[in-house]
Design a protein around this motif. Structure first.
Motif, PDB file in Angstrom:
ATOM      1  N   ASP A   1      39.516  49.305  46.359  1.00  0.00           N
ATOM      2  CA  ASP A   1      38.557  50.378  46.044  1.00  0.00           C
ATOM      3  C   ASP A   1      38.181  51.220  47.267  1.00  0.00           C
ATOM      4  OD1 ASP A   1      38.298  50.072  43.281  1.00  0.00           O
ATOM      5  OD2 ASP A   1      36.689  48.601  43.440  1.00  0.00           O
TER       6      ASP A   1
ATOM      7  N   SER B   1      42.749  52.784  45.147  1.00  0.00           N
ATOM      8  CA  SER B   1      43.406  51.573  44.651  1.00  0.00           C
ATOM      9  C   SER B   1      42.346  50.749  43.956  1.00  0.00           C
ATOM     10  CB  SER B   1      43.968  50.699  45.771  1.00  0.00           C
ATOM     11  OG  SER B   1      44.458  51.421  46.839  1.00  0.00           O
TER      12      SER B   1
ATOM     13  N   LYS C   1      43.621  58.505  43.873  1.00  0.00           N
ATOM     14  CA  LYS C   1      42.407  58.680  44.682  1.00  0.00           C
ATOM     15  C   LYS C   1      41.929  57.332  45.199  1.00  0.00           C
ATOM     16  CE  LYS C   1      38.399  58.357  41.539  1.00  0.00           C
ATOM     17  NZ  LYS C   1      37.165  58.986  41.043  1.00  0.00           N
TER      18      LYS C   1
ATOM     19  N   ILE D   1      54.394  50.286  49.765  1.00  0.00           N
ATOM     20  CA  ILE D   1      54.363  49.383  50.906  1.00  0.00           C
ATOM     21  C   ILE D   1      53.823  48.062  50.398  1.00  0.00           C
ATOM     22  CG2 ILE D   1      53.526  49.048  53.267  1.00  0.00           C
ATOM     23  CD1 ILE D   1      52.828  52.134  53.146  1.00  0.00           C
TER      24      ILE D   1
END
Ligand SMILES: Cc1cc2nc3c(=O)[nH]c(=O)nc-3n(C[C@H](O)[C@H](O)[C@H](O)COP(=O)(O)OP(=O)(O)OC[C@H]3O[C@@H](n4cnc5c(N)ncnc54)[C@H](O)[C@@H]3O)c2cc1C
Ligand SMILES: Nc1ncnc2c1ncn2[C@@H]1O[C@H](COP(=O)(O)O)[C@@H](O)[C@H]1O
Lengths: 256, 315
Positions: A128, A124, A122, A63
């Motif tokens: 974060d 980005s 888990k 996205i």
């Protein structure tokens, strides 16, 4: 078995970021962008499952802006079969598209594609957050196994046994499929895509969907009212010997 | 303002992360309620009664909560979250695993790793591996957040004191059925006589420069001399020199001890993200240009195989 891997385009992990003067965000013009490292691990894991004959198809979804299709091509060069680009005008790092909105958009894709497994990063490395996988699991009421360092899918493809990295060591959980798994760093080491595979990836199917058509309200809930550099540390000194170091720690810093 | 703190514990003992989260909660208001959800957790609940600033301790006892599976806990927490303005948990593996699931169920956009509370709806958190600090204003009715434990001091508890401040309330959780689709199988916890990494006043960390798992004993000896916890860079963990839960950094543990000694660690931004709030930083590295020296208060350019045994010997 069909696997969906959501992947995000982020500032490359080697780049030293610069904050815009008006504090509205991080400077992204002419900055090297890459596939989020955790997502690269997720793609690698899914592709390995395909190579082992466990999975039939690996679909990658991102996205972001139109240029985010480059991370879909990178993922397809690793071995994913096809890509879905969901376009959004919002920034995807800060003050724009938030994890809850990402999870809602991903939910609509999951409902349409009906995968048996979703493997995602888990975290980005820009926002974060470390939220999206858990949120998607909540919205779907699916099992979640976060911070995975090992995934074993059983032969009948009905359950996955996942080893999770937690604070004090490791946890092992069994999830009935379909499930959401988020990757930790030690799950695998992603391969380098070969030139022929990079060329092949250009021919693989890539579908584009406008996020506005998915019926999800993506307006931000958090308003970013400031973005600043972290406090700077005062410059230190070099010591010439172990003796001097010990002396400084004892008498100046008083920490030992 | 009514603030709910989700306690992190082992069913038998409270984790220190809960006490720092309570401190953060108290910055929001006086009405702080702590939820202890687990199996046979009465001792944990009791240990909280004397915590400064805690109004009420809620106990939810159920076998379904024993392993803190978010699949079993999130729906339960989301149900009674509605009577609170803020839901807080520590930004540990426990809180990171659980709270986003709660947040999605109540349709609130949570904040991860909050390091400062500026008001009831305004919070600071690090982004981009701590290379920027963002201030966010939340528009959600219920604000959900994990708290970076190094950013707040633990609240004081008067262990063993008889004048308990908080009231205790049991919530009936007997009806909670474990989710059929997720099963906890086992846990492999590293046991160590050393202090816990995130709470230790001194941390000695080794990196790729240490060279092997056997050599890592050098780091451990120095740590033991200092009563310190042992940490590692990702490179050292990946190479098998140290267990994974020793990793310090953006995607590992965040530490802020009084003294952090980095040995054979170059100082990649992802590592700095986990330790640069330490009070005093020492770097021992043979490369004078290693980026770690830019954050070190005391830098020693030396071969670690000489400097570390010498230091251990002289302390
Ligand atoms: C998404 C992502 C997340 C990451 N998360 C983390 C994280 O949480 N934590 C983390 O640490 N890293 C993390 N990393 C990895 C990070 O980018 C670095 O690769 C890593 O920190 C390097 O570890 P190192 O300093 O031990 O190794 P190196 O960079 O190889 O440095 C070794 C150092 O040892 C020194 N040295 C060698 N021999 C000696 C000797 N005999 N005496 C003295 N000095 C010596 C060298 O001069 C060098 O400076 C992450 C990376 C990515 C992409
Ligand atoms: N814009 C996005 N497009 C696709 N996947 C995303 C996006 N944002 C987050 N994700 C996925 O969610 C994971 C966790 O992200 P976060 O919650 O932002 O830390 C990432 O590693 C991705 O797998």
């Amino acid at each position: 078995m069909k696997i969906i891997v959501p992947v995000k385009r982020v500032v490359d992990y080697n780049v030293k970021i610069r904050i815009k003067a008006d504090q509205s965000g991080v400077e992204l013009t002419n900055v090297k962008m890459s596939l989020n490292p955790f997502d690269e691990i997720a793609v690698e894991e899914a592709v390995r499952m395909k190579e082992k004959g466990l999975a039939k198809e690996v679909v990658v979804v991102t996205i972001g802006p139109a240029v985010a299709q480059d991370v879909l091509r990178t993922s397809m060069a690793i071995g994913a079969d096809r890509g879905i680009l969901i376009t959004t005008p919002l920034p995807t790092d800060l003050g724009g598209l938030e994890p809850l909105s990402v999870a809602k958009l991903l939910k609509s894709i999951v409902l349409k594609e009906q995968p048996n497994l979703v493997i995602m990063g888990k975290q980005s490395i820009d926002d974060d957050s470390n939220q999206t996988g858990q949120m998607l699991a909540a919205l779907l009421n699916w099992p979640q196994a976060t911070f995975a360092s090992k995934i074993d899918v059983n032969d009948s493809k009905t359950t996955a046994t996942i080893t999770r990295e937690i604070d004090g060591g490791l946890d092992v959980v069994a999830c009935a499929l379909p499930a959401i798994v988020t990757t930790d760093l030690r799950l695998n080491t992603p391969r380098y895509a070969s030139l022929p595979n990079i060329m092949k990836a250009k021919q693989k199917p890539l579908e584009t969907i406008d996020s506005g058509s998915l019926g999800v309200d993506t307006s931000p809930r958090l308003k970013m009212v400031g973005l600043t550099d972290p406090p700077k540390r005062a410059g230190g000194i070099k010591v010439a010997s172990v003796d001097e170091l010990i002396a400084k720690l004892k008498t100046d810093a008083k920490v030992i | 303002m009514s603030i709910l703190v989700i306690a992190e514990h082992t069913n038998t003992a409270l984790r220190p992360s809960t006490l720092t989260t309570i401190t953060a909660a108290r910055k929001l208001g006086d009405d702080v309620v702590v939820l202890v959800a687990g199996k046979n957790v009465s001792a944990v609940a009791d240990s909280l009664l004397a915590s400064a600033g805690v109004q009420k301790v809620l106990v939810a006892d159920s076998p379904a909560f024993e392993h803190h599976l978010p699949e079993n806990m999130a729906g339960f927490i989301a149900e009674f979250a509605k009577s609170f303005t803020h839901i807080l948990a520590p930004a540990t593996a426990f809180g990171k695993n659980l709270l986003p699931r709660v947040s999605a169920l109540i349709d609130s956009q949570m904040l991860s790793d909050v390091t400062d509370i500026l008001g009831p709806d305004t919070f600071k958190r690090p982004v981009y591996a701590g290379n920027a600090i963002a201030t966010f204003q939340s528009t959600d009715a219920i604000k959900v957040m994990t708290i970076r434990t190094t950013a707040f001091d633990p609240v004081t508890t008067t262990e063993g004191s008889t004048d308990k401040n908080a009231s205790l309330e049991h919530i009936d959780a007997s009806g909670i059925a474990p989710a059929p689709h997720t099963q906890f199988l086992s846990s492999e916890l590293t046991t160590s006589a050393r202090p816990e990494l995130t709470a230790a006043p001194v941390v000695v960390s080794g990196g790729r420069g240490v060279g092997s798992a056997e050599n890592f004993a050098l780091i451990e000896h120095l740590a033991d001399k200092l009563g310190a916890a042992v940490g590692a860079s990702r490179a050292a963990v990946d190479a098998g020199y140290a267990p994974n839960d020793c990793q310090v950094g953006q995607t590992g543990k965040i530490v802020a001890p009084s003294l952090y000694i980095a040995v054979g660690i170059s100082g990649a931004i992802q590592h700095l993200a986990g330790m640069k709030d330490s009070k005093v930083i020492v770097a021992i590295n043979k490369d004078p240009d290693a980026p770690i020296f830019q954050v070190a208060d005391y830098g020693l350019v030396a071969d670690l195989f000489d400097a570390v045994p010498e230091m251990t010997g002289k302390l």
